[in-house]
Scaffold this motif. Structure first.
Motif, PDB file in Angstrom:
ATOM      1  N   ASP A 144       0.911  -1.349  -0.066  1.00  0.00           N
ATOM      2  CA  ASP A 144      -0.286   0.230   0.163  1.00  0.00           C
ATOM      3  C   ASP A 144       0.664   1.642  -0.236  1.00  0.00           C
ATOM      4  N   HIS A 145       2.410   1.431  -0.330  1.00  0.00           N
ATOM      5  CA  HIS A 145       2.958   1.984  -0.137  1.00  0.00           C
ATOM      6  C   HIS A 145       4.174   2.466  -1.097  1.00  0.00           C
ATOM      7  N   GLU A 146       3.261   1.954  -1.987  1.00  0.00           N
ATOM      8  CA  GLU A 146       4.062   1.532  -3.552  1.00  0.00           C
ATOM      9  C   GLU A 146       4.901   2.590  -4.197  1.00  0.00           C
ATOM     10  N   GLU A 147       4.110   3.842  -4.754  1.00  0.00           N
ATOM     11  CA  GLU A 147       5.444   4.841  -4.896  1.00  0.00           C
ATOM     12  C   GLU A 147       6.154   5.662  -4.364  1.00  0.00           C
ATOM     13  N   GLN A 148       5.695   5.762  -2.737  1.00  0.00           N
ATOM     14  CA  GLN A 148       6.964   6.350  -1.468  1.00  0.00           C
ATOM     15  C   GLN A 148       8.444   4.916  -1.718  1.00  0.00           C
TER      16      GLN A 148
END
Length: 336
Positions: A144-148
């Motif tokens: 749920d934190h792919e781009e970061q």
């Protein structure tokens, strides 16, 4: 025990690795003495790759693995842990069973895939382990934190590797799509894929494993028993951390009938299966007792007749295109 190197990192891992979740109290408590004896049994069996994470028992697994390994020569084993969850003091009491661990809930998890969070998590892990270094760092469950994870966390790992703080970097998840992106879009050395390349499901074969092979990178396989279903398929058995659906349970029971017809335990076939693909460097097995360690070693060393795989294919339980292993897992050398 045979070893294989993680990608181009030069980091060697034994084909059988020790997964630390169980001695962190996964599902049920494990005593201090039993946890220490379990790690000692893994060492005696020739296992020299140990994996843990802050998530496992709110740091309990890290503390226990560190205590068990502290007296061993540091260059004689490889250790991996994970980042992405920072542990902070909590006011709560009781246990952590809401997250699957029978451990005191004196801490709480906070997701943090920032560069600072990665460095803090690493420092905290070193403190809990009581060791001077970690060989492999993995981003843990950044679903749920792919781009970061790609924008902030991965560059932090790359910097730590360039500074020599760690020797290898990667990501560990229960899915294959994002792990494939790590293999194709970054310079990770390895990924840990849990539950997606087993006798029951081979989703990682579509893109993840070919991408690793093409890039000369490695895949570590976790969850090879699909949360326990492939050790003892029966009503109520866990699959993917929950009760197994009836259809999946039926397939596992039929697989057991097929393997046992050749005097091969189902768990032996499940443990050996991932080594059919050349990108697989190691299989992690979680153990909570010396007996489970001894059993895993024994199952890995069994020679499985080719007819086991042929019969699984004939029954439609294993697709024709899925590679299967032959002989026993081998490597370039053995660790003493």
């Amino acid at each position: 025990m045979a070893v294989r190197t993680l990608g181009h990192s030069g980091v060697p891992v034994t084909t059988l690795g020790f997964g630390g979740a169980s001695i962190g109290g996964l599902y049920e408590p494990v005593g201090e003495d039993e946890a220490a004896a379990t790690v000692d049994a893994a060492w005696a069996a020739g296992i020299r790759y140990f994996d843990t994470a802050p998530h496992y028992g709110l740091g309990l697994a890290e503390r226990r693995i560190g205590a068990a390994l502290r007296s061993r020569p540091r260059d004689s084993y490889v250790l991996s842990t994970k980042v992405g969850r920072v542990l902070e003091p909590a006011d709560g009491h009781g246990d952590d069973l809401g997250h699957g661990f029978a451990a005191p809930a004196t801490l709480r998890r906070r997701w943090d895939f920032s560069a600072d969070g990665i460095r803090r998590s690493l420092d905290d892990s070193l403190t809990r382990l009581g060791l001077d270094r970690i060989d492999l760092i993995l981003l843990h469950d950044p679903d749920d934190h792919e781009e970061q994870a790609f924008r902030e966390a991965y560059p932090a790992l790359e910097e730590l590797r360039s500074q020599g703080v760690v020797h290898a970097i990667g990501a560990g998840m229960n899915q294959s799509r994002m792990l494939t992106r790590f293999l194709t879009d970054t310079d990770v050395d390895a990924v840990l894929c849990a539950g997606r390349y087993t006798l029951l499901e081979q989703g990682a074969l579509d893109a993840l494993l070919p991408a690793a092979q093409q890039a000369g990178k490695s895949v570590i396989i976790g969850g090879v028993f699909n949360s326990g279903l492939l050790t003892d398929p029966r009503p109520g058995a866990r699959y993917d951390y929950a009760a197994a659906p009836e259809e999946v349970l039926h397939r596992a029971v039929r697989m057991r009938e097929m393997t046992e017809a050749h005097d091969v335990p189902l768990r032996a076939a499940a443990l050996r299966f991932p080594f059919g693909h050349p990108a697989v460097a190691s299989v992690l097995v979680g153990a909570r007792s010396t007996e489970e360690v001894h059993d895993a070693e024994a199952q890995l060393r069994l020679r499985l007749p080719d007819d086991v795989w042929a019969d699984l294919r004939t029954e439609g339980l294993l697709p024709e295109h899925v590679p299967v292993p032959t002989g026993v897992p081998t490597g370039e050398k053995s660790l003493r």
